[in-house]
Motif scaffolding. Structure first.
Motif, short mmCIF file in Angstrom:
data_model
loop_
_atom_site.label_atom_id
_atom_site.label_comp_id
_atom_site.label_asym_id
_atom_site.label_seq_id
_atom_site.Cartn_x
_atom_site.Cartn_y
_atom_site.Cartn_z
N PHE A 1 10.95 6.74 -8.76
CA PHE A 1 11.47 5.41 -8.43
C PHE A 1 10.31 4.47 -8.08
O PHE A 1 10.17 3.38 -8.64
N PHE A 2 9.44 4.91 -7.16
CA PHE A 2 8.30 4.06 -6.78
C PHE A 2 7.36 3.85 -7.96
O PHE A 2 6.84 2.75 -8.16
N ALA A 3 7.15 4.91 -8.73
CA ALA A 3 6.25 4.79 -9.88
C ALA A 3 6.76 3.74 -10.85
O ALA A 3 5.98 2.92 -11.35
N PHE B 1 -1.07 2.38 1.00
CA PHE B 1 -1.08 3.71 0.37
C PHE B 1 -2.49 4.28 0.35
O PHE B 1 -2.71 5.43 0.73
N LEU B 2 -3.43 3.48 -0.10
CA LEU B 2 -4.81 3.94 -0.28
C LEU B 2 -5.37 4.49 1.03
O LEU B 2 -5.91 5.61 1.08
N PHE C 1 -0.23 9.69 -9.88
CA PHE C 1 0.50 8.87 -8.91
C PHE C 1 -0.47 8.17 -7.95
O PHE C 1 -0.24 7.04 -7.53
N ARG C 2 -1.54 8.88 -7.61
CA ARG C 2 -2.49 8.29 -6.67
C ARG C 2 -3.10 7.02 -7.26
O ARG C 2 -3.13 5.97 -6.62
N VAL C 3 -3.56 7.12 -8.50
CA VAL C 3 -4.15 5.95 -9.14
C VAL C 3 -3.11 4.85 -9.31
O VAL C 3 -3.36 3.68 -9.02
N LEU C 4 -1.93 5.23 -9.73
CA LEU C 4 -0.88 4.25 -9.96
C LEU C 4 -0.54 3.48 -8.69
O LEU C 4 -0.44 2.26 -8.68
N PRO D 1 -1.92 -1.77 -7.57
CA PRO D 1 -1.52 -3.14 -7.21
C PRO D 1 -2.46 -3.80 -6.23
O PRO D 1 -2.66 -5.01 -6.27
N PHE D 2 -3.07 -2.99 -5.36
CA PHE D 2 -3.98 -3.55 -4.37
C PHE D 2 -5.25 -4.09 -5.02
O PHE D 2 -5.85 -5.06 -4.55
N VAL D 3 -5.67 -3.47 -6.13
CA VAL D 3 -6.90 -3.88 -6.78
C VAL D 3 -6.72 -5.19 -7.53
O VAL D 3 -7.65 -5.95 -7.74
N LEU D 4 -5.48 -5.49 -7.94
CA LEU D 4 -5.25 -6.70 -8.71
C LEU D 4 -5.46 -7.94 -7.84
O LEU D 4 -5.04 -7.97 -6.70
#
Lengths: 317, 278
Positions: B17-19, A200-201, A130-133, A137-140
């Motif tokens: 949900f968020f995932a 998040f990060l 979950f952390r990586v996931l 989006p921020f890295v894109l």
């Protein structure tokens, strides 16, 4: 994190080097330091002066002229570019959109990022996944985010309309980016998707420093998840929350990439913001003078928010 | 006990949900990038209906992304070298060498942290044109080094100065006792210790230069000079039918950043937090 003020004091070491046996004499050391100090600073300073300081001063100057980017003469027009801004419907529209963008585009990613961080932090299984996931989006690059969300909003094949049609809501489905009522918000959602990754990060990293004994004590006292998160954990990461909010907010006044890629500010000027309007004014209408006045507006708004942020942070210390 | 089970179930549902929201766009890019062009015309965005790795080769050659990739690598490398070298020198001088006016110089540098790109965008265009650097990679690199792109000298000087301030003065004194002059103190003693500070700065600069869009859009026009960000934008806005090549091109741009990021995550968080003024 260090505060600039305390660092200046720390730098005093080099200012008064302690004299020891074997040293060059103090005046000789001073001369040497002055020589190498200047030598080391000058290359960077030159690049910085030519490509940052000078163009900034030139922006101020140009904002008082009616220069069109081509003519040899730059006629002084005083404050008329600034006066024009307040009577320019397109500029006011861009400003209003930008205000919406800054408010929604700051609150949403911070809240989502915080929520995600708290969920992952409170001992979820597969927390690495979950952390990586959640930060991906921020890295894109925003260009890529813009393109893929264009596909999501695609009127024929996009998932949004497919889901709506499947749910029997054909009346609601539309070309989200082509409809002036929804274009700004559609782009905003894509931007929030990306910015949540950043929030998040940083917030997830800050949670690693939370004092676990306070959390355990609140568990024994019978606090539920929300009470624990809100009154025990969040106050301990307040500085990082402020920082994440400030960075997102200040960036909101300069938002360009994702809007330019997804709608170009359109349809009409439905999703125009200050940055896209400034860009078009300066480089498509060739109004370098008026464009500079608009650029100054973005600058002043960013500086004001940066200043407010610094004050808030000082108070938190 | 019951409420605890319900509570953790609710948390997993929220996580799922968020995932799902985060995952879908990512899967959409990957799925489209490996889709057979024939399937693309039928339904471009159905997830994983075929696997056609030829798309990456086509994007690299026919789509021109190979050229964009190498342009981006070159510009990022030059920006990195320039920013790191100048920031180390200036940061060191401002932290550990006394010279008149150094507080003012430092103030001038960090002021740049607060100014958005738009505060310099318009004159920079005409300035680059007048000195013949518009549309050249060197011009763009200088713009990035100066900090107009966000992470350049202002953040570099700020980070490196605080890094050198935290190094103990005794190290320098010991070298001075041994007869080292100020340059040798820097070159032999301080510079070899700079790794951790330089690494944080390098990660930030790499990330922002690789992904930058508006600066190359403005200052590097012309098809042979495009970087991945602008090349991708022009390709996507021009030939809208070839979704599979757009997606493959996106992955060519994204994968290096993701890999880099996974390796250097910690440095990244440290840099962003330290440079919170941005």
């Amino acid at each position: 994190m260090k505060e600039a003020g305390t660092q200046t004091e720390g730098g005093g070491q080099a200012l008064a080097p302690r004299r020891k046996r074997g040293f060059a004499s103090v005046p000789a050391l001073r001369r040497q330091q002055a020589y190498y100090g200047a030598l080391f600073v000058v290359p960077g300073l030159i690049v910085y002066l030519i490509f940052m300081v000078y163009p900034f001063l030139d922006t101020i100057y140009l904002s008082f002229t009616n220069w069109n980017g081509v003519a040899t003469s730059k006629d002084w027009v005083g404050l008329s570019n600034y006066a024009r801004m307040f009577a320019d419907g397109a500029a006011l529209k861009a400003f209003a959109n930008n205000v919406v963008w800054v408010i929604l585009g700051t609150i949403s990613p911070v809240v989502i990022g915080l929520f995600e961080a708290l969920l992952v932090w409170s001992g979820a299984r597969a927390s690495l996944f979950f952390r990586v996931l959640f930060f991906l989006p921020f890295v894109l690059p925003l260009v890529v985010i813009g393109i893929v969300w264009q596909w999501i909003y695609n009127p024929l094949f996009g998932v949004v309309n497919k889901v709506l049609d499947g749910a029997g809501l054909e009346g609601v489905s539309r070309g989200w980016l082509a409809d002036p009522h929804t274009a700004l918000y559609a782009v905003l959602i894509a931007a929030i998707w990306g910015a949540s990754g950043f929030c998040f990060l940083i917030l997830h990293a800050s949670l690693q420093n939370v004092d676990m004994s306070t959390v355990e004590a609140s568990m024994i006292d019978g606090a539920n998840w929300f009470q624990r998160a809100w009154s025990i954990v969040v106050p301990q990461i307040a500085p990082q929350l402020t920082m994440v909010t400030a960075v997102t907010l200040i960036g909101g006044f300069s938002v360009f990439d994702i809007i330019y890629v997804m709608t170009g500010g359109g349809p009409g000027n439905a999703s125009e913001v200050l940055a896209t309007y400034t860009y078009k004014t300066a480089f498509e209408q060739n109004e370098a003078g008026y464009g500079s006045a608009l650029a100054m507006l973005i600058t002043v708004l960013s500086l004001i928010s940066a200043f407010v942020f610094v004050r808030v942070r000082e108070r938190q210390r | 006990m019951m409420s605890r089970v319900v509570g953790s179930l609710a948390r997993y549902l929220a996580l799922a949900f968020f995932a799902a929201l985060v995952l879908y766009p990512l899967l959409l890019i990957v799925s489209t990038a490996v889709k057979d062009p024939l399937d693309v015309t039928a339904d471009p965005f159905a997830l994983f209906s075929s696997v056609h790795l030829q798309n990456f080769i086509d994007a690299w050659t026919l789509g021109g992304f190979g050229g964009y990739f190498w342009n981006t690598v070159l510009i990022t490398a030059l920006t990195l070298i320039g920013t790191l070298a100048l920031s180390v020198l200036a940061g060191y001088a401002l932290a550990r060498l006394y010279f008149p006016g150094r507080n003012i110089v430092f103030l001038v540098f960090i002021t740049g942290l607060m100014f958005p790109f738009f505060s310099v965008m318009i004159p920079l265009f005409y300035e680059l044109r007048d000195i013949g650097l518009l549309g050249t990679k060197v011009g763009l690199v200088l713009v990035f080094i100066a900090g107009a792109g966000g992470f350049g000298l202002p953040i570099g000087v700020f980070l490196m100065r605080s890094f050198y301030m935290d190094l103990p003065e005794e190290l320098a004194d010991a070298a001075r006792v041994d007869g080292a002059n100020e340059f040798q103190v820097f070159w032999r003693v301080m510079l070899p210790l700079s790794g951790p500070g330089v690494a944080v700065l390098a990660v930030l600069v790499f990330f922002q230069t690789w992904n930058a869009f508006i600066q190359p859009l403005l200052y590097l026009p012309g098809s042979e000079n495009q970087v991945l960000a602008t090349g991708l934008y022009l390709f996507a806005s021009g030939r809208t039918q070839e979704y599979e090549l757009i997606a493959a091109g996106s992955l060519i741009m994204v994968v290096p950043v993701v890999v880099f990021f996974l390796i250097f995550q910690r440095l990244f968080v440290r840099g962003l937090t330290a440079g919170a003024l941005k």
